[in-house]
Scaffold this motif. Structure first.
Motif, mmCIF file in Angstrom:
data_model
loop_
_atom_site.group_PDB
_atom_site.id
_atom_site.type_symbol
_atom_site.label_atom_id
_atom_site.label_comp_id
_atom_site.label_asym_id
_atom_site.label_seq_id
_atom_site.Cartn_x
_atom_site.Cartn_y
_atom_site.Cartn_z
ATOM 1 N N ALA A 1 -2.219 -2.093 3.475
ATOM 2 C CA ALA A 1 -1.006 -2.460 4.196
ATOM 3 C C ALA A 1 -0.772 -3.966 4.144
ATOM 4 O O ALA A 1 0.358 -4.425 3.948
ATOM 5 C CB ALA A 1 -1.085 -1.980 5.641
ATOM 6 N N LEU A 2 -1.823 -4.745 4.296
ATOM 7 C CA LEU A 2 -1.683 -6.201 4.237
ATOM 8 C C LEU A 2 -1.271 -6.659 2.837
ATOM 9 O O LEU A 2 -0.423 -7.537 2.684
ATOM 10 C CB LEU A 2 -2.981 -6.879 4.667
ATOM 11 C CG LEU A 2 -3.286 -6.796 6.161
ATOM 12 C CD1 LEU A 2 -4.690 -7.304 6.444
ATOM 13 C CD2 LEU A 2 -2.266 -7.563 6.971
ATOM 14 N N ILE A 3 -1.842 -6.062 1.819
ATOM 15 C CA ILE A 3 -1.475 -6.417 0.439
ATOM 16 C C ILE A 3 -0.006 -6.085 0.179
ATOM 17 O O ILE A 3 0.729 -6.887 -0.409
ATOM 18 C CB ILE A 3 -2.399 -5.700 -0.567
ATOM 19 C CG1 ILE A 3 -3.809 -6.292 -0.498
ATOM 20 C CG2 ILE A 3 -1.838 -5.782 -1.988
ATOM 21 C CD1 ILE A 3 -4.860 -5.486 -1.222
ATOM 22 N N LEU A 4 0.424 -4.922 0.628
ATOM 23 C CA LEU A 4 1.828 -4.540 0.444
ATOM 24 C C LEU A 4 2.764 -5.486 1.192
ATOM 25 O O LEU A 4 3.842 -5.821 0.699
ATOM 26 C CB LEU A 4 2.053 -3.103 0.897
ATOM 27 C CG LEU A 4 1.467 -2.039 -0.025
ATOM 28 C CD1 LEU A 4 1.543 -0.669 0.624
ATOM 29 C CD2 LEU A 4 2.172 -2.039 -1.365
ATOM 30 N N ASN A 5 2.344 -5.936 2.366
ATOM 31 C CA ASN A 5 3.168 -6.892 3.107
ATOM 32 C C ASN A 5 3.210 -8.251 2.426
ATOM 33 O O ASN A 5 4.238 -8.925 2.456
ATOM 34 C CB ASN A 5 2.680 -7.025 4.542
ATOM 35 C CG ASN A 5 3.230 -5.924 5.402
ATOM 36 O OD1 ASN A 5 4.415 -5.903 5.681
ATOM 37 N ND2 ASN A 5 2.379 -4.999 5.792
ATOM 38 N N ILE A 6 2.136 -8.649 1.801
ATOM 39 C CA ILE A 6 2.140 -9.896 1.034
ATOM 40 C C ILE A 6 3.109 -9.777 -0.140
ATOM 41 O O ILE A 6 3.897 -10.685 -0.406
ATOM 42 C CB ILE A 6 0.715 -10.249 0.567
ATOM 43 C CG1 ILE A 6 -0.133 -10.655 1.772
ATOM 44 C CG2 ILE A 6 0.743 -11.354 -0.480
ATOM 45 C CD1 ILE A 6 -1.613 -10.745 1.480
ATOM 46 N N GLY B 1 5.681 -7.802 -0.326
ATOM 47 C CA GLY B 1 7.022 -7.813 0.251
ATOM 48 C C GLY B 1 7.452 -9.207 0.668
ATOM 49 O O GLY B 1 8.609 -9.604 0.468
ATOM 50 N N GLY B 2 6.529 -9.980 1.221
ATOM 51 C CA GLY B 2 6.844 -11.344 1.621
ATOM 52 C C GLY B 2 7.164 -12.237 0.434
ATOM 53 O O GLY B 2 8.092 -13.053 0.484
ATOM 54 N N ILE B 3 6.411 -12.066 -0.636
ATOM 55 C CA ILE B 3 6.699 -12.832 -1.857
ATOM 56 C C ILE B 3 8.071 -12.450 -2.400
ATOM 57 O O ILE B 3 8.853 -13.317 -2.806
ATOM 58 C CB ILE B 3 5.590 -12.609 -2.904
ATOM 59 C CG1 ILE B 3 4.295 -13.286 -2.436
ATOM 60 C CG2 ILE B 3 6.015 -13.134 -4.271
ATOM 61 C CD1 ILE B 3 3.087 -12.930 -3.255
ATOM 62 N N ASN B 4 8.377 -11.165 -2.400
ATOM 63 C CA ASN B 4 9.684 -10.725 -2.877
ATOM 64 C C ASN B 4 10.803 -11.323 -2.024
ATOM 65 O O ASN B 4 11.809 -11.806 -2.554
ATOM 66 C CB ASN B 4 9.769 -9.197 -2.885
ATOM 67 C CG ASN B 4 10.966 -8.698 -3.653
ATOM 68 O OD1 ASN B 4 11.163 -9.053 -4.807
ATOM 69 N ND2 ASN B 4 11.767 -7.867 -3.006
ATOM 70 N N TRP B 5 10.646 -11.302 -0.695
ATOM 71 C CA TRP B 5 11.670 -11.883 0.172
ATOM 72 C C TRP B 5 11.764 -13.390 -0.030
ATOM 73 O O TRP B 5 12.860 -13.965 0.046
ATOM 74 C CB TRP B 5 11.382 -11.555 1.635
ATOM 75 C CG TRP B 5 11.950 -10.234 2.008
ATOM 76 C CD1 TRP B 5 11.251 -9.094 2.272
ATOM 77 C CD2 TRP B 5 13.325 -9.897 2.118
ATOM 78 N NE1 TRP B 5 12.123 -8.070 2.538
ATOM 79 C CE2 TRP B 5 13.400 -8.546 2.463
ATOM 80 C CE3 TRP B 5 14.505 -10.610 1.960
ATOM 81 C CZ2 TRP B 5 14.611 -7.882 2.643
ATOM 82 C CZ3 TRP B 5 15.710 -9.950 2.153
ATOM 83 C CH2 TRP B 5 15.749 -8.609 2.494
ATOM 84 N N LEU C 1 6.910 0.864 5.440
ATOM 85 C CA LEU C 1 5.910 1.640 6.176
ATOM 86 C C LEU C 1 4.638 0.827 6.398
ATOM 87 O O LEU C 1 4.009 0.915 7.460
ATOM 88 C CB LEU C 1 5.596 2.942 5.440
ATOM 89 C CG LEU C 1 6.710 3.987 5.442
ATOM 90 C CD1 LEU C 1 6.348 5.144 4.500
ATOM 91 C CD2 LEU C 1 6.980 4.484 6.843
ATOM 92 N N ALA C 2 4.266 0.037 5.400
ATOM 93 C CA ALA C 2 3.093 -0.825 5.550
ATOM 94 C C ALA C 2 3.321 -1.861 6.651
ATOM 95 O O ALA C 2 2.400 -2.175 7.410
ATOM 96 C CB ALA C 2 2.770 -1.520 4.226
ATOM 97 N N ALA C 3 4.532 -2.378 6.746
ATOM 98 C CA ALA C 3 4.849 -3.339 7.800
ATOM 99 C C ALA C 3 4.729 -2.686 9.177
ATOM 100 O O ALA C 3 4.207 -3.294 10.116
ATOM 101 C CB ALA C 3 6.244 -3.907 7.589
#
Length: 69
Positions: free
Chosen positions: A8-13, A15-19, A51-53
């Motif tokens: 979940a943390l990796i997916l949020n990272i 997503g954060g890079i994409n944003w 969902l990970a967020a």
């Protein structure tokens, strides 16, 4: 549960890079890789990151950190 937290943390990272790319350069990496924002693959990735967020909200209120587990 530790592996789910890390994923979940990796997916949020990601997503954060994409944003960050969207905010700084108006470049959507996920859409570029998947063939546009409206492609089914991009929508799946966006949904998984979302969902990970939601999962990471539980980490915010837990007594343990992801590293301690």
């Amino acid at each position: 549960m530790a592996i789910i937290n890390r994923i979940a943390l990796i997916l949020n990272i990601i997503g954060g890079i994409n944003w960050g790319l969207i905010g700084l350069f108006k470049f959507d990496l996920v859409a570029w890789i998947c063939g546009g924002q409206d492609s089914i693959f991009a929508r799946i990735i966006y949904s998984i990151v979302g969902l990970a967020a939601i999962w990471c909200i539980s980490l915010l209120f837990s007594n343990k950190t992801a590293i301690e587990e």
